[in-house]
Design a protein around this motif. Sequence first.
Motif, short mmCIF file in Angstrom:
data_model
loop_
_atom_site.label_atom_id
_atom_site.label_comp_id
_atom_site.label_asym_id
_atom_site.label_seq_id
_atom_site.Cartn_x
_atom_site.Cartn_y
_atom_site.Cartn_z
N ARG A 1 0.86 -1.18 0.00
CA ARG A 1 0.00 0.00 0.00
C ARG A 1 0.90 1.23 0.00
O ARG A 1 2.04 1.16 0.44
CB ARG A 1 -0.93 0.01 1.21
N PRO A 2 0.39 2.35 -0.48
CA PRO A 2 1.24 3.55 -0.52
C PRO A 2 1.39 4.18 0.87
O PRO A 2 0.43 4.27 1.64
CB PRO A 2 0.48 4.49 -1.46
N VAL A 3 2.61 4.60 1.17
CA VAL A 3 2.90 5.33 2.39
C VAL A 3 4.08 6.27 2.10
O VAL A 3 5.00 5.91 1.36
CB VAL A 3 3.20 4.39 3.58
N ALA A 4 4.03 7.46 2.65
CA ALA A 4 5.08 8.44 2.40
C ALA A 4 6.29 8.18 3.30
O ALA A 4 6.14 7.77 4.45
CB ALA A 4 4.54 9.85 2.66
N TYR A 5 7.46 8.45 2.77
CA TYR A 5 8.70 8.32 3.52
C TYR A 5 8.63 9.14 4.80
O TYR A 5 8.99 8.67 5.89
CB TYR A 5 9.89 8.77 2.67
N THR A 6 8.15 10.39 4.68
CA THR A 6 8.11 11.28 5.85
C THR A 6 7.17 10.75 6.93
O THR A 6 7.43 10.93 8.12
CB THR A 6 7.69 12.70 5.45
N THR A 7 6.12 10.08 6.53
CA THR A 7 5.18 9.50 7.51
C THR A 7 5.87 8.39 8.30
O THR A 7 5.78 8.35 9.53
CB THR A 7 3.93 8.95 6.79
N VAL A 8 6.56 7.50 7.60
CA VAL A 8 7.26 6.41 8.28
C VAL A 8 8.39 6.96 9.15
O VAL A 8 8.61 6.50 10.27
CB VAL A 8 7.77 5.36 7.27
N MET A 9 9.09 7.96 8.65
CA MET A 9 10.16 8.58 9.43
C MET A 9 9.62 9.18 10.73
O MET A 9 10.20 9.01 11.80
CB MET A 9 10.86 9.66 8.60
N THR A 10 8.49 9.86 10.63
CA THR A 10 7.86 10.46 11.81
C THR A 10 7.46 9.39 12.82
O THR A 10 7.73 9.52 14.02
CB THR A 10 6.62 11.30 11.41
N VAL A 11 6.84 8.32 12.35
CA VAL A 11 6.39 7.26 13.25
C VAL A 11 7.59 6.52 13.85
O VAL A 11 7.59 6.18 15.04
CB VAL A 11 5.42 6.29 12.54
N ALA A 12 8.65 6.31 13.08
CA ALA A 12 9.87 5.68 13.62
C ALA A 12 10.47 6.56 14.72
O ALA A 12 10.91 6.05 15.76
CB ALA A 12 10.88 5.43 12.51
N THR A 13 10.46 7.86 14.52
CA THR A 13 10.97 8.79 15.54
C THR A 13 10.10 8.73 16.79
O THR A 13 10.61 8.74 17.91
CB THR A 13 11.04 10.22 14.98
N ILE A 14 8.80 8.66 16.60
CA ILE A 14 7.88 8.53 17.74
C ILE A 14 8.16 7.24 18.50
O ILE A 14 8.23 7.24 19.74
CB ILE A 14 6.41 8.60 17.27
N LEU A 15 8.34 6.13 17.78
CA LEU A 15 8.65 4.85 18.43
C LEU A 15 9.99 4.93 19.18
O LEU A 15 10.13 4.38 20.27
CB LEU A 15 8.67 3.71 17.41
#
Length: 123
Positions: free
Chosen positions: A35-49
């Motif tokens: 499914r489509p997901v933006a790099y910045t979205t995953v980066m943000t969530v990884a930072t949150i984790l």
Amino acid sequence: MRRLGELEAEIMDRLWAWQRPTTVREIVDDINDHRPVAYTTVMTVATILYNKGWLLRAKEGRAWVYSPVRSREEYTAALMEDALRTTEDRPAALAHFVEQMGPEEVGALRKALRTAGRRAGQA
């Protein structure tokens, strides 16, 4: 312990399965196969984790690489412990839980109880 959100769980699932430090680019590319997901979205969530204490991160060249702090099994055990805290009758909740288990799971539970008993005897 709060249950992981959908994207948090997707990221953690990959890191647990791959069992190696991983870049956000690798995670994004794998999720984008489904499914489509933006790099910045995953980066943000990884930072949150990372900020929540779920991930370790280290610089590798110009990119961060992430790895889980806890195993999937440790996460699952913590969720089970939280669920048990919500009842006033833990023995009854445990009994209902065990009644839903199949023979293989009951065997694994017996083995875990024996191991825990040996550890308690050594302490």
